[in-house]
Design a protein around this motif. Structure first.
Motif, short mmCIF file in Angstrom:
data_model
loop_
_atom_site.label_atom_id
_atom_site.label_comp_id
_atom_site.label_asym_id
_atom_site.label_seq_id
_atom_site.Cartn_x
_atom_site.Cartn_y
_atom_site.Cartn_z
N PRO A 64 0.82 -1.22 0.00
CA PRO A 64 0.00 0.00 0.00
C PRO A 64 0.85 1.28 0.00
O PRO A 64 1.93 1.31 0.59
N VAL A 65 0.32 2.28 -0.68
CA VAL A 65 1.03 3.56 -0.81
C VAL A 65 0.17 4.67 -0.24
O VAL A 65 -1.03 4.69 -0.44
N GLU A 66 0.77 5.57 0.52
CA GLU A 66 0.08 6.80 0.95
C GLU A 66 0.90 7.98 0.46
O GLU A 66 2.10 8.07 0.72
N TYR A 67 0.24 8.87 -0.25
CA TYR A 67 0.92 10.07 -0.71
C TYR A 67 0.96 11.12 0.39
O TYR A 67 -0.09 11.49 0.92
N LEU A 68 2.15 11.60 0.74
CA LEU A 68 2.24 12.77 1.62
C LEU A 68 1.85 14.00 0.82
O LEU A 68 1.15 14.88 1.29
N SER A 69 2.33 14.07 -0.41
CA SER A 69 1.90 15.12 -1.33
C SER A 69 2.27 14.71 -2.74
O SER A 69 3.45 14.55 -3.04
N LYS A 70 1.26 14.54 -3.59
CA LYS A 70 1.52 14.16 -4.98
C LYS A 70 2.31 15.25 -5.68
O LYS A 70 3.17 14.99 -6.49
N LYS A 71 1.97 16.52 -5.36
CA LYS A 71 2.64 17.62 -6.06
C LYS A 71 3.90 18.08 -5.33
O LYS A 71 4.40 19.17 -5.61
N ALA A 72 4.41 17.24 -4.43
CA ALA A 72 5.66 17.52 -3.71
C ALA A 72 5.63 18.88 -3.01
O ALA A 72 6.58 19.66 -3.08
N ASP A 73 4.52 19.14 -2.32
CA ASP A 73 4.38 20.38 -1.55
C ASP A 73 4.61 20.06 -0.07
O ASP A 73 3.86 19.30 0.53
N PRO A 74 5.68 20.61 0.53
CA PRO A 74 6.01 20.25 1.93
C PRO A 74 4.89 20.60 2.91
O PRO A 74 4.69 19.87 3.89
N ALA A 75 4.14 21.68 2.67
CA ALA A 75 3.05 22.04 3.60
C ALA A 75 1.95 20.99 3.54
O ALA A 75 1.38 20.60 4.56
N GLU A 76 1.66 20.50 2.32
CA GLU A 76 0.66 19.43 2.19
C GLU A 76 1.17 18.15 2.86
O GLU A 76 0.41 17.42 3.51
N ALA A 77 2.47 17.90 2.74
CA ALA A 77 3.05 16.71 3.39
C ALA A 77 2.90 16.79 4.90
O ALA A 77 2.59 15.80 5.56
N ALA A 78 3.11 17.98 5.45
CA ALA A 78 2.94 18.16 6.90
C ALA A 78 1.50 17.89 7.29
O ALA A 78 1.21 17.16 8.24
N ASN A 79 0.59 18.44 6.51
CA ASN A 79 -0.85 18.27 6.78
C ASN A 79 -1.25 16.79 6.78
O ASN A 79 -2.09 16.36 7.55
N ARG A 80 -0.64 16.00 5.90
CA ARG A 80 -1.06 14.60 5.75
C ARG A 80 -0.20 13.60 6.52
O ARG A 80 -0.53 12.42 6.57
N LEU A 81 0.92 14.07 7.07
CA LEU A 81 1.91 13.13 7.61
C LEU A 81 1.33 12.12 8.61
O LEU A 81 1.41 10.91 8.41
N TYR A 82 0.73 12.63 9.68
CA TYR A 82 0.29 11.72 10.74
C TYR A 82 -0.88 10.85 10.29
O TYR A 82 -0.98 9.68 10.67
N GLN A 83 -1.77 11.43 9.49
CA GLN A 83 -2.89 10.66 8.97
C GLN A 83 -2.37 9.51 8.10
O GLN A 83 -2.81 8.38 8.21
N ALA A 84 -1.39 9.81 7.25
CA ALA A 84 -0.83 8.79 6.35
C ALA A 84 -0.11 7.72 7.17
O ALA A 84 -0.26 6.51 6.91
N MET A 85 0.64 8.14 8.19
CA MET A 85 1.34 7.16 9.03
C MET A 85 0.33 6.25 9.74
O MET A 85 0.51 5.03 9.81
N ARG A 86 -0.75 6.84 10.24
CA ARG A 86 -1.77 6.04 10.93
C ARG A 86 -2.46 5.07 9.99
O ARG A 86 -2.76 3.93 10.37
N ARG A 87 -2.75 5.54 8.79
CA ARG A 87 -3.46 4.65 7.84
C ARG A 87 -2.61 3.43 7.52
O ARG A 87 -3.10 2.30 7.53
N LEU A 88 -1.33 3.64 7.25
CA LEU A 88 -0.47 2.49 6.94
C LEU A 88 -0.28 1.63 8.19
O LEU A 88 -0.22 0.40 8.11
N ASP A 89 -0.21 2.27 9.34
CA ASP A 89 -0.01 1.54 10.59
C ASP A 89 -1.18 0.58 10.87
O ASP A 89 -1.01 -0.43 11.53
N GLY A 90 -2.35 0.93 10.34
CA GLY A 90 -3.54 0.09 10.59
C GLY A 90 -3.64 -1.09 9.64
O GLY A 90 -4.63 -1.83 9.67
#
Ligand code: TXA
Ligand code: MG
Length: 468
Positions: A406-432
């Motif tokens: 499985p893959v979770e995108y932190l940011s498809k458009k390589a935007d660091p602010a979007e990556a920050a916004n999605r980081l913990y959610q993405a980590m949790r999703r993969l962790d589950g």
């Protein structure tokens, strides 16, 4: 609204019968199939959320957007998806319960006559979400969104005054709050999180007067930062006043203070009349929460209430800066980057890695934090893991690689602010997903990317040591 109140929401009469959508949000959900047929359809997440919402509301595309789109294509895709979205409808303002905007945000307004409004909330609120499923769940459980939030805030403020724990959204992450002036209430935070007593808490203030009551002095440069970045994701460490109990500051003579910009957080602090001590609302050492559901999963039993204000916008914690030494020092990188701080007050230090025992300066800097239960490795070459179906991948930027896991995108458009916004959610999703391993490449070390990398390194160190 707290989770306890969620069950009662079906008794409430809906205010407004329409959800207004911009054409842009439908355009953003058009997907082209990867089988070479070039077939277009609307994303599954969007369609299933709209199917849920149309059970309760009329879905209408706003007229203003007509000019910008290939109308025919959109109408066709909507029809094929089975979603009943209406185009070209005349609407009364009062019919509109919610407006959904691009980027998973949703706004709604108070509906009382102007003279009745006594709220500490702004007249129109915009909440953000990680995805359409979360939008649908929030809307369905909030037929009277503004009134329900006001009621949840009044209830939460009372519980804070009574010495109970209330979880609430901030622009960074959800906080687990207690009256900062009540040591017995604060003690419960440490117990609920299983947090060691040597790790001090941040105190959240709602106005300048509260700030002044917590510290003995405010140096000029700290004042400048407060003017520029408050309310916002910046925490300032200063000598504490006698009002702050020593349990809050782990016995140190300093206190960390910030004024959050999230309107729900500000309203809670102001309504309670108390400064609110609040760490991130997760078990100690684990990934921070960016939704009310994350809090509910780890700390649901410990909270007297969880105020659900959608997803946090910044997504990682505040920057912590100390004014104890000659030169101000960044103790934790976060929502405001060093460059922005330096452009305001001149040079600051941020050499935390040089400190032999970082825990003596700021225990949150200990190399065991923000962790998933699945081991997380920072790697240079993700390709090595492409064939492993038991390995989850966190991606920054579009990748041509086909990953079997499985893959979770932190940011498809390589935007660091979007990556920050999605980081913990993405980590949790993969962790589950019961995987053997999570892998990630670090972001470029600039701006908020530095703070994201800081969290990834700590999550990785922690899980690596757990394996041993
Ligand atoms: O964005 C945030 O800061 C979130 C939201 C809820 O506001 N809060 C948060 O709190 O991240 P927590 O407890 O997870 O992290 C607080 C950090 C820790 O690194 C702690 O050691 C540091 O702030 N800290 C608190 N008081 C301090 C003090 N007096 N001196 C130095 N560091 C301090
Ligand atoms: Mg934390």
């Amino acid at each position: 609204m707290s989770f306890d109140q969620r069950e009662q929401s079906h008794n409430l009469v809906m205010e407004g019968s329409v959800i207004l959508l911009g054409m842009r949000i439908i355009l953003d959900e058009i997907r082209t199939s990867s089988d070479g047929s070039d077939c277009k359809s609307l994303s599954k997440g969007f369609v299933s959320a709209m199917l849920v919402l149309q059970e309760h509301y009329r879905l209408v595309v706003s007229e203003d957007d007509e000019g910008i789109a290939d109308y025919g294509l959109v109408e066709n895709l909507v029809r094929q998806s089975g979603v009943a979205i209406q185009f070209n409808q005349y609407l009364n303002r009062e019919d509109i319960a919610y407006t959904i905007h691009p980027g998973h945000s949703v706004s709604f307004s108070h509906r009382q006559a102007a003279e009745e409004v006594s709220s500490t909330l702004p007249g129109t609120l915009t909440l953000h979400f990680h995805n359409y499923r979360d939008i649908a769940a929030w809307i369905v459980s909030h037929p009277q969104p503004y009134r329900q939030l006001e009621a949840a805030l009044a209830d939460g403020a009372q519980k804070i005054r009574d010495g109970a724990l209330v979880a609430f959204p901030t622009e960074t992450v959800y906080g687990l709050g207690a009256d900062a002036t009540n040591p017995i209430a604060v003690e419960q935070i440490f117990a609920a999180k299983k947090r060691p007593l040597y790790d001090p808490l941040i105190v959240h203030v709602g106005d300048q007067k509260q700030m002044d009551s917590l510290v003995t002095e405010i140096p000029e440069r700290a004042e400048q930062l407060m003017k520029r970045f408050w309310p916002g994701p910046l925490t300032i460490v200063l000598p504490k006043s006698p009002l702050v109990p020593s349990i809050v500051t782990a016995g140190t003579p300093t206190v960390a203070v910030r004024m959050p910009s999230n309107p729900i957080a500000l309203a809670l602090i102001r309504l309670s009349g108390k400064p609110i001590a609040a760490p991130s609302a997760n078990l100690f050492g684990y990934t921070s929460p960016t939704t009310a559901m994350h809090v509910h999963q780890q700390l649901g039993d410990a909270c007297a209430a969880i105020i659900d204000g959608g997803a946090c916008t910044v997504g990682i914690e505040s920057t912590v800066i100390s004014f104890l030494g000659e030169t101000p020092k960044i103790l934790r990188p976060g929502g405001i980057d060093q460059q922005a701080i330096e452009s305001c007050i001149g040079p600051v230090r941020s050499d935390v890695e040089e400190v032999a025992d970082a825990s003596m300066v700021s225990p949150g800097l200990m190399p065991s934090h923000y962790a998933t239960t699945t081991p997380l490795w920072i790697v240079d070459d993700l390709h090595v893991y492409a064939s492993r179906s038991d390995v989850g991948v966190l991606l920054f930027g579009e990748s041509g690689e086909v990953f079997h896991g499985p893959v979770e995108y932190l940011s498809k458009k390589a935007d660091p602010a979007e990556a920050a916004n999605r980081l913990y959610q993405a980590m949790r999703r993969l962790d589950g997903k019961s995987l053997s391993l999570l892998v990630v490449r670090l972001l470029p070390e600039t701006g908020i990317g530095i703070a994201v990398n800081n969290r990834l390194r700590k999550a990785a160190v922690n899980t690596a040591s757990k394996k041993n």
